[in-house]
Design an enzyme around this catalytic site. Structure first.
Site, short mmCIF file in Angstrom:
data_model
loop_
_atom_site.label_atom_id
_atom_site.label_comp_id
_atom_site.label_asym_id
_atom_site.label_seq_id
_atom_site.Cartn_x
_atom_site.Cartn_y
_atom_site.Cartn_z
N TYR A 155 1.54 -17.60 9.78
CA TYR A 155 2.63 -18.79 10.74
C TYR A 155 4.77 -18.41 10.01
O TYR A 155 3.95 -18.70 8.57
CB TYR A 155 1.91 -20.40 9.92
N TYR A 170 -14.52 1.35 9.97
CA TYR A 170 -13.08 1.37 10.62
C TYR A 170 -12.96 1.94 11.32
O TYR A 170 -11.93 1.03 11.44
CB TYR A 170 -13.07 2.65 8.66
N ASN A 206 -5.15 -12.39 14.91
CA ASN A 206 -4.04 -12.84 14.10
C ASN A 206 -2.68 -12.74 13.95
O ASN A 206 -2.20 -13.57 14.72
CB ASN A 206 -4.21 -13.68 12.14
N LYS A 222 -10.74 0.38 14.10
CA LYS A 222 -9.40 0.67 14.58
C LYS A 222 -8.91 0.15 16.07
O LYS A 222 -8.35 -0.09 16.77
CB LYS A 222 -9.03 1.43 14.24
N GLY A 246 0.92 -1.36 -0.14
CA GLY A 246 -0.20 0.19 -0.21
C GLY A 246 0.37 1.18 0.15
O GLY A 246 2.17 1.35 -0.28
N PHE A 247 0.41 2.20 0.20
CA PHE A 247 0.82 3.57 0.49
C PHE A 247 1.80 3.79 1.60
O PHE A 247 2.80 3.93 0.93
CB PHE A 247 0.24 4.80 -0.28
N THR A 293 -11.21 -7.23 8.68
CA THR A 293 -9.56 -6.84 8.33
C THR A 293 -8.91 -5.69 9.79
O THR A 293 -7.87 -7.15 10.31
CB THR A 293 -8.93 -6.43 7.67
#
Ligand SMILES: NC(=O)c1ccc[n+]([C@@H]2O[C@H](COP(=O)([O-])OP(=O)(O)OC[C@H]3O[C@@H](n4cnc5c(N)ncnc54)[C@H](O)[C@@H]3O)[C@@H](O)[C@H]2O)c1
Length: 325
Positions: free
Chosen positions: A67, A148, A102, A152, A15-16, A95
């Protein structure tokens, strides 16, 4: 291999911000594993790094476990602009939340240090200015930005629960508006929007009169702040604000972009989108004190570098910049 070489994983590395971080980590002599599902990230952003024996790119969605063996994890994976994070809001929350679980699980298992790219959006539409880290925010849990903002916020909670429960070595950066080369041209964020529209000679839309203020941090400064945070002792976790405290009205940004591009684009007025904060400005006293960090790149310099990037991108696409030479 130097004694200080670390194996560093960057999620959202294509990404950016992630691509600049990968580049900078390689420059500092580390092995970099870039993990990305290419939702908003682009292979073009990391094409120049492919072939470097210390760089590896892996297609992976962090909502699934991973992993690998690394020393440090920078968790940046998450679409960051409203058009992208509202495209599939459920996936955005997944996500942030499942991705954090995760990545924290991985860090816990292998004893890695892990840094979360949190955001000023956790402050919502703030009622105090500028925002210090102890301000708890004013987020609308039901609005279109909540996937979002709340994702977060929950990720931050998870980071601190992993610290309390498992003694995971965490760092949390609250990133404010950052701009620079490799921003997505269609992400609807104000800097890329204004520049691309100015270069194409298209109208520049000012929402709500343009009196709302923003503070813009150049990407190199931000990456420097994140790396300083990662390098702090385990006792320092943040959250720490990283951003530029120099606030300007959005209408002034439009004027600057028009002046620096030489564009004759017209400025038009539109209604403010729902839950768009009126004012957003970091208090960076903690970053100054704990990281000895503050932004250094002046806005006009950063804008010129970003304009040059978008000019090249439009030229590669066969578009002629419609500006006065
Ligand atoms: N740019 C800013 O001004 C800003 C401000 C505050 C916070 N942040 C945070 O910094 C991080 C990077 O932002 P950015 O501006 O570079 O955005 P970006 O959209 O350019 O980068 C996000 C990257 O994450 C990847 N990604 C998304 N979902 C994924 C998933 N499930 N698995 C793996 N990869 C996934 C995307 O493909 C992309 O490469 C984000 O977490 C964002 O919330 C950015």
């Amino acid at each position: 291999m130097s004694l200080t070489r670390k194996r560093v994983m960057v999620t959202g590395g294509a990404g950016f911000l992630g691509s600049h971080l990968c580049e900078r980590l390689l420059r500092e002599g580390h092995d970099v594993l870039c993990v990305d599902n290419y939702f908003t990230g682009r292979k073009d952003n990391i094409a120049h790094l492919i072939g470097d024996p210390h760089f590896e790119a892996m297609r992976h969605d962090i909502t699934f476990p991973l992993y690998v063996e690394v020393d440090e994890v920078y968790n940046l994976a998450c679409p960051a602009s409203p058009v992208h994070y509202q495209y599939d809001p459920v996936q955005t929350t997944k996500t942030s939340v499942i991705g954090a679980i995760n990545m924290l699980g991985l860090a816990k298992r292998i004893g890695a240090k892990i840094l979360q790219a949190s955001t000023s959006e956790i402050y919502g539409d703030p009622t105090v200015h500028p925002q210090t880290e102890d301000y708890r925010g004013n987020v609308n849990t039901l609005g279109p930005r909540a996937c979002y903002d709340e994702g977060k916020r929950c990720a931050e909670t998870l980071f601190f629960d992993y610290l309390r429960q498992h003694h995971t070595r965490i760092k949390v950066a609250r990133i404010f508006n950052t701009y620079g080369p490799r921003m997505h041209p269609n992400d609807g964020r104000v800097v890329s929007n204004f520049i691309v529209h100015a270069l194409r000679g298209q109208e520049i839309a000012l929402y709500g009169g343009g009196a709302q203020t923003r503070a813009f941090c150049y990407v190199d400064d931000l990456i420097d702040g994140m790396m300083r945070l990662m390098a702090t002792d385990d006792g320092f976790t943040g959250p720490v604000n990283l951003g530029n405290p120099h606030e300007i009205p959005v209408s002034e940004l439009a004027d600057r972009v028009l002046r620096l591009t030489g564009s004759r684009s017209k400025v038009v007025h539109r209604e403010l989108p729902q839950d768009d904060p009126l004012q957003r400005c970091p208090d960076i006293a903690l970053a100054r004190r704990a990281l000895n960090w503050e932004p250094r790149v002046p806005l006009d310099d950063g804008l010129l570098r970003t304009i040059a990037y978008f000019e090249r991108m439009l030229a590669e696409r066969g578009e002629q910049a419609a500006v006065a030479s």
